[in-house]
Design a protein around this motif. Structure first.
Motif, PDB file in Angstrom:
ATOM      1  N   LYS A   1       0.833  -1.211   0.000  1.00  0.00           N
ATOM      2  CA  LYS A   1       0.000   0.000   0.000  1.00  0.00           C
ATOM      3  C   LYS A   1       0.866   1.260   0.000  1.00  0.00           C
ATOM      4  CE  LYS A   1      -3.689   2.265   2.676  1.00  0.00           C
ATOM      5  NZ  LYS A   1      -4.543   2.173   3.890  1.00  0.00           N
ATOM      6  N   LEU A   2       1.934   1.222   0.799  1.00  0.00           N
ATOM      7  CA  LEU A   2       2.853   2.363   0.864  1.00  0.00           C
ATOM      8  C   LEU A   2       3.534   2.575  -0.478  1.00  0.00           C
ATOM      9  CD1 LEU A   2       4.627   4.512   2.257  1.00  0.00           C
ATOM     10  CD2 LEU A   2       6.083   2.633   3.083  1.00  0.00           C
TER      11      LEU A   2
ATOM     12  N   LYS B   1       1.947   4.516  -3.423  1.00  0.00           N
ATOM     13  CA  LYS B   1       1.728   5.961  -3.328  1.00  0.00           C
ATOM     14  C   LYS B   1       2.776   6.782  -4.078  1.00  0.00           C
ATOM     15  CE  LYS B   1      -0.626   5.545   1.148  1.00  0.00           C
ATOM     16  NZ  LYS B   1      -1.960   5.829   0.585  1.00  0.00           N
TER      17      LYS B   1
ATOM     18  N   THR C   1       5.086  14.455   1.145  1.00  0.00           N
ATOM     19  CA  THR C   1       4.222  13.694   0.233  1.00  0.00           C
ATOM     20  C   THR C   1       3.401  12.652   0.988  1.00  0.00           C
ATOM     21  OG1 THR C   1       5.739  14.004  -1.637  1.00  0.00           O
ATOM     22  CG2 THR C   1       4.211  12.128  -1.755  1.00  0.00           C
ATOM     23  N   LEU C   2       4.076  11.876   1.832  1.00  0.00           N
ATOM     24  CA  LEU C   2       3.381  10.784   2.520  1.00  0.00           C
ATOM     25  C   LEU C   2       2.452  11.302   3.608  1.00  0.00           C
ATOM     26  CD1 LEU C   2       6.122   8.004   2.734  1.00  0.00           C
ATOM     27  CD2 LEU C   2       4.309   8.315   1.043  1.00  0.00           C
TER      28      LEU C   2
ATOM     29  N   GLU D   1      -0.635  12.071   1.841  1.00  0.00           N
ATOM     30  CA  GLU D   1      -1.308  10.841   1.425  1.00  0.00           C
ATOM     31  C   GLU D   1      -2.049  10.170   2.582  1.00  0.00           C
ATOM     32  OE1 GLU D   1      -1.695   9.270  -1.466  1.00  0.00           O
ATOM     33  OE2 GLU D   1      -0.613  10.724  -2.697  1.00  0.00           O
ATOM     34  N   TYR D   2      -1.492  10.324   3.786  1.00  0.00           N
ATOM     35  CA  TYR D   2      -2.099   9.693   4.958  1.00  0.00           C
ATOM     36  C   TYR D   2      -2.980  10.662   5.765  1.00  0.00           C
ATOM     37  CZ  TYR D   2       0.569   5.390   4.370  1.00  0.00           C
ATOM     38  OH  TYR D   2       1.080   4.203   3.892  1.00  0.00           O
TER      39      TYR D   2
END
Length: 417
Positions: free
Chosen positions: A150-151, A154, A214-215, A218-219
């Motif tokens: 899943k990671l 992204k 970025t992450l 996304e989260y």
């Protein structure tokens, strides 16, 4: 809250913090978000969470490493909280940034040993009470393979190949292991897990720092601000400070060694060192820079203050005063120091009362090998009883009490046991 809604005192505090944080910084991404985070902190009284990740692969810290740590210290003095991440999980992979080949994995024992050394040295700079130390295995090790898939979904391969080092290796047909792509993803997950407000790193870490933004987005987290600090040149004034190049000042070195090395900093880099690696305030720095510019402060005196400051920071005021006295005595007055260390030579190492010069230097620890000893002699750096020695293969007749000197900072009185 908007800027115009702040009181005069609040506006002044925001501007003060921005000035301190911006000192010596190469880039802030994005600057407007940093200002908004500081405004929120000033209004609410809530400390910002400022992150630095450390890959514990080379634990002995030199002054070049402290550029980013001095910035962390400044954040602490402004009332903010440091998140210090020991990359015990990412450290097993190794940061591929700037590398032309795949890094060897560290063992668990390597990581833990290096991490402990880091902690001991870092708290010479940071306030332990305002530092939260984390090991990123806390949140990375429990991830399932489904979590990892899943990671990885992204971020695209094209995005990863935007990194200069990956691009060079790809175009040169050099191998890139899949797990190396996960390094910036894992560093970004550190920011997600700790909900960091700010992350610091050198200019070579920009890609990894922006991956955190970025992450977090996304989260569904508030995105961090990335602050890049410069890479400082070493004592040669050209290459970046590095132990392998021998142009470094180690923070665990002896006071006289730190002082003497600092006195060899090129004049044109002196103020940069003050700005990036000392704890002088902005006001003190500005006054010193003006004094040097107007020639009211002699460069030699400014450099002696730099040397004193570095020793004081890592060994205390008394040691700094002693190192300065030693330097003045030995180098300015051209006299032998009073507190020369005794070095014992076992009688069994002598043959008919004599010993080869290169062997002597390695025996007392003034050279790490016969080759280094030979180079020191050939460079004219070795003296016995203040007389220069020119022949590396000379057989010295020792009776005890001789004073041997290597370079400007190493002295020993020889005794035969």
């Amino acid at each position: 809250m908007k800027w115009e809604e702040l009181s005069g005192a609040q506006q002044a505090e925001v501007e003060r913090q921005l000035k301190v944080i911006s000192r010596g910084v190469v880039e802030i991404v994005p600057e407007d978000e940093l200002k908004q985070k500081i405004i929120k902190s000033v209004v609410t009284g809530q400390a910002l969470k400022v992150k630095l990740g450390l890959d514990p692969s080379a634990p002995d810290i030199h002054v070049g490493h402290t550029v980013v740590m001095q910035k962390l210290r400044q954040f602490q003095e402004l009332g903010h909280q440091v998140q210090l991440i020991i990359g015990d999980f990412t450290g097993r992979i190794g940061d591929p940034t700037g590398k032309s080949e795949t890094r060897k994995e560290l063992t668990e024992e390597d990581v833990q040993r290096n991490a402990e050394t880091y902690r001991q040295q870092i708290f010479k700079i940071l306030d332990p009470k305002k530092t939260h130390v984390h090991f990123n295995s806390e949140w990375l090790a429990p991830m399932t393979f489904a979590d990892v898939v899943k990671l990885s979904a992204k971020v695209t391969v094209a995005r990863m190949l935007e990194r200069d080092d990956f691009t060079k290796r790809y175009t040169s047909n050099m191998p890139i292991s899949i797990h190396e792509f996960f390094y910036p993803l894992m560093q970004g997950m550190d920011s997600v897990a700790l909900e960091s407000d700010i992350e610091l790193g050198g200019t070579d870490q920009k890609f990894n720092l922006l991956m955190g933004r970025t992450l977090q987005k996304e989260y569904g987290k508030e995105t961090q601000v990335a602050i890049m600090t410069p890479i400082i040149e070493g004592l040669d004034g050209v290459q970046k400070m590095s132990k392998s190049l021998g142009n470094y000042i180690g923070i665990d070195e002896e006071p006289n060694e730190i002082y003497g090395k600092a006195m060899s900093v090129p004049d044109e880099l002196m103020l940069k060192y003050y700005e990036l690696v000392t704890d002088l305030s902005n006001e003190e720095l500005e006054a010193l820079a003006e004094g040097v510019k107007s020639r009211e402060v002699h460069p030699r005196d400014a450099k002696m203050k730099l040397a004193y400051t570095l020793v004081r920071m890592y060994h205390g005021k008394e040691a700094a005063e002693g190192a300065q006295e030693h330097f003045v005595t030995v180098f300015q007055q051209r006299a032998l120091p009073e507190d020369i260390e005794d070095k014992e030579i076992p009688g069994t190492e002598l043959e008919d009362g004599k010993i080869r010069l290169t062997k002597l230097l390695t025996l007392i620890g003034f050279a790490s090998s016969n080759g280094e000893a030979k180079r020191s002699v050939q460079q004219g750096a070795v003296k016995l009883n203040e007389e220069k020695l020119a022949d590396p293969n000379a057989e010295l007749e020792l009776v005890g009490g001789e004073i041997i000197q290597v370079g400007k900072r190493k002295f020993a009185k020889l005794t035969i046991k």
